[in-house]
Every structure is written in C-alpha cells, then in structure tokens.
Enzyme design. Structure first.
Site, PDB file in Angstrom:
ATOM      1  N   THR A 183      66.690  71.873  -9.945  1.00 55.08           N
ATOM      2  CA  THR A 183      65.947  70.648  -9.598  1.00 55.08           C
ATOM      3  C   THR A 183      64.470  70.715  -9.967  1.00 55.08           C
ATOM      4  OG1 THR A 183      65.499  71.540  -7.409  1.00 55.08           O
ATOM      5  CG2 THR A 183      67.450  70.136  -7.631  1.00 55.08           C
ATOM      6  N   LYS A 184      64.032  71.798 -10.577  1.00 50.44           N
ATOM      7  CA  LYS A 184      62.595  71.950 -10.844  1.00 50.44           C
ATOM      8  C   LYS A 184      62.180  71.166 -12.092  1.00 50.44           C
ATOM      9  CE  LYS A 184      62.335  74.219  -7.135  1.00 50.44           C
ATOM     10  NZ  LYS A 184      62.397  75.617  -6.760  1.00 50.44           N
ATOM     11  N   ASN A 185      60.864  70.969 -12.265  1.00 52.81           N
ATOM     12  CA  ASN A 185      60.380  70.093 -13.344  1.00 52.81           C
ATOM     13  C   ASN A 185      60.718  70.622 -14.736  1.00 52.81           C
ATOM     14  OD1 ASN A 185      59.336  68.777 -11.144  1.00 52.81           O
ATOM     15  ND2 ASN A 185      57.277  68.525 -11.988  1.00 52.81           N
TER      16      ASN A 185
END
Ligand SMILES: *Cc1c(COP(=O)(O)O)cnc(C)c1O
Length: 385
Positions: A183-185
C-alpha cells in the site's frame, strides 16, 4: 457505490520487466537490485542505498549492523505502526515510547531529550502520514546533550516524496529506511530500502541483510570461480529479489509527478471538510508532505460507529494507528499506560483513514465527501450534545 481504501498503479505494463528477469538465470538479488540501489542513491543524494525485502527486515538488519541489542534502549514514537517498535524488540533491545506533538503528531527533540538514558543507542523518528520530523533538531539536541553516539534512523515508510526545508529524508540521519509494501507510495508488493552516507554502516548492513555472509550470491559467483565466504557477524535474511525489484524503476522515475495528484486529492478533502468538527494533521511551514495517507480525527465516542457506518456505505476506511505501547504485548511486558501518552492515546482513539490513492476517481471521492457531510457530521454533532 463501492470505494476501495487503496488501489495500486501496477498492471500489465509491468509484465515485460518481470518477464525479463524470468529470462535470466538469476531471480534473487542481482543486477536489477544494483540498478535500483544506484537509482535510489542518486534520487536521495546519498552515498549508498541497499534494497531489502521489507522495512521491518531492513530496520532489524540496520540495528544489528549498529550492534544494538540486549541492554540497549531505542526511542520510538507512540503514534506509529507496530513495526517501528517491533524491530527494536526483534534485536533484543527495549523500545522506549514517547508521546508526539499534538498538532503534527510527530516526534519532537524535546520528547527525545526527556527519554534519553545512558542505555539509549538510537532514535527512530517516524515521518507520520508523509510529513517529516525535524531531524536536524533531534541531531542538534543529541549533540548538545553530548550524545552524538546515539544513532538516528528515519522511518520513511510514509515518506518517499517528503522534504524538510527542501531536503529529502536521509540528509541528517545515520540511515533512512523506506517500505515498498503493497500500500505504500512506491511498491513492489513487499520490499524496502535503506539509504546512508556512512560507508562503514553500509558495509555492515550488506552482511546483516544476508545471514552475516561476507559476500552475497551475485558476488560469490561473479568471477565464474567459486570463492569461499566467511561469517564475521550475525545476520538475517533481508535481501530483495530482482523479481520484485524490477517493478520499482518506473515508479521512482515518476514519483514526484504522482505527488501532484496526491496533493490535489488531499486538498479536495481538506477544503470540503474544513468547516466541520473533523480534525486533520497540521502541516507546518517548510514541509513538503508526501501525502501517503489521508487521515481524519473525530470525537472518540463516535469513531468506531463512523468506521462501521462507512463499512455499510461500502467505503473502505482503516485506522492508522491505535496507541502502540498499550497493545497487549507492550503493556504486558513493560506496563505502559495510556496516561503516559495523552496525545497519541487521543489521536489513536479518534482517528480513521479515508480512501486515498492517485487513481481514485473524482466521483468516488465526491461520494466519500458527501457521505461524511450528510451522515457522519450529524453523528458527530449528536454525540457532542
Ligand atoms: C508499513 C510501515 C512499516 C513496515 O513496513 P514493511 O515494509 O511492511 O515492513 C514501518 N513503519 C511504518 C510507519 C509503516 O507504515
């Protein structure tokens, strides 16, 4: 309308990069990781970068490389994801939690000062939601206290894009660690990276991320001639496979463009909810926010009802985060109490994160905003009476 909490931007366009790795004899840490590491070092303006298979394993490998373990203390914020303190436990040291600043929810130099003891070996400030902690202030405080031996490890899991006074993460710390979790950028499903200017630390982490071996597989076979390796220090298994690393280069190249989209979405939420009792993290001057999550705070009495209600409206929401030191493990082991962390306790009991990702359709965001204005604000107002 169903609105997901998060959607990644990877797709069939990435298949070619994966196929290319599959076509080589080498699936694990090799030339693709090396290229990503060179990319990251350049992007952040640091001497060294190392890919790892998660933030968590990267941080544990870093603490091991710093010889931090039993008998030592590491200062961590009470408002963060559990991984920040878990890695301290993993190496046998004690996490010393400190409360955060009420408006920004970030660790401060003052809090570090109050928590310093002769056993302190490191501080792990967290750039919560994407806003950077003032690392320079913590560095200056440690120097003033005659404790320049205390290492600073930045938790950059939320902050690939952020800046403080124009400077990117890694500028004032001993190491800065990123997460490439799903879910990280920037993501490759599972992964992470460490950046540092400290060549001695870099050499040690190369070993701690790979069982403590003096040479990784790619180097052992480089000359075509088998070479023996040694194990001089204890290590773990924290290396990233090329199979995953190959998803990263296009994301790193476009990350600052995608921040513009994140910023626009975040501002749309902020403007729409400005004249309501909903609270946000305050963004201070000189900070470029990485806009990893869009997080709000509602009165504690209604938070869980709001979460349930959003669920019935098919709007994906989550909580980042409840108070870590009073989770069962930490409170049982160390006896931490919520009164020791009033700011984090209050934020943790009232916070929820709204759906937020660059490809989020405008009508989906409108639906979330309308639901908040039409149904959630009345819930809050009713609870206030
Ligand atoms: C996601 C996250 C981590 C852990 O990252 P992994 O790559 O999943 O190990 C650590 N700290 C914070 C603040 C996070 O959000």
């Amino acid at each position: 309308m169903r609105v997901d909490f998060f959607r990644h931007d990877l797709g069939p366009q990435n298949a070619e990069a994966v196929a290319k790795v599959l076509g080589t004899p080498f699936l694990t840490t090799g030339s693709v990781c090396k290229a990503v590491e060179a990319d990251l070092a350049t992007h952040f303006g640091r001497k060294h970068a190392l890919t790892v298979n998660s933030w968590t394993n990267g941080a544990a490998a870093t603490l091991m490389a710093m010889d931090i373990g039993p008998g030592h203390e590491v200062i961590v914020p009470a408002m963060t994801f559990i991984a920040t303190s878990n890695v301290v436990e993993l190496v046998g040291a004690k996490p010393v939690f400190v409360d955060v600043e009420p408006e920004t929810l970030l660790m401060t130099a003052d809090a570090v000062k109050a928590a310093l003891t002769p056993k302190t070996r490191a501080v792990i400030p967290v750039h919560l939601y994407g806003q950077m902690v003032d690392i320079g202030a913590i560095r200056a405080l440690l120097a003033k206290c005659g404790r320049s031996d205390v290492k600073i490890i930045e938790d950059c899991a939320h902050c690939f894009e952020g800046r403080f006074d124009g400077q990117r993460p890694g500028t004032n710390s001993d190491a800065a660690i990123f997460s490439f979790y799903a879910t990280k950028n920037v993501t490759c499903g599972e992964g992470g990276a460490i950046i540092t200017d400290d060549s001695d630390l870099f050499a040690k982490i190369q070993q701690t991320r790979m069982h403590g071996m003096s040479a990784g597989a790619a180097d052992r076979f480089k000359t075509g001639q088998y070479r023996h390796w040694d194990m001089a220090r204890m290590g773990m298994k924290a290396n990233l496979p090329d199979l995953l690393a190959c998803l990263l280069p296009p994301q790193i190249a476009t990350i600052d463009q995608r921040l513009t989209v994140r910023e626009k979405l975040a501002q749309r939420y902020e403007v729409a909810l400005a004249q309501t009792p909903i609270k946000f993290q305050r963004i201070l001057p000189k900070r470029l926010h990485a806009r990893h999550l869009f997080v709000i705070h509602v009165p504690l009495a209604v938070r869980d009802d709001v979460l349930t209600f959003m669920g019935t409206k098919e709007i994906g929401c989550t909580v980042n985060y409840r108070l870590v030191p009073t989770l069962t493990f930490y409170t049982t082991k160390y006896g931490y109490k919520p009164e020791q962390f009033p700011v984090s306790a209050d934020w943790g009991a009232g916070t929820l994160s709204l759906p937020f990702y660059p490809s989020m359709p405008e009508d989906a965001q409108s639906y979330v905003i309308d639901t908040l204005l039409k149904d959630v604000i009345p819930m809050i107002e009713k609870a206030a009476k």
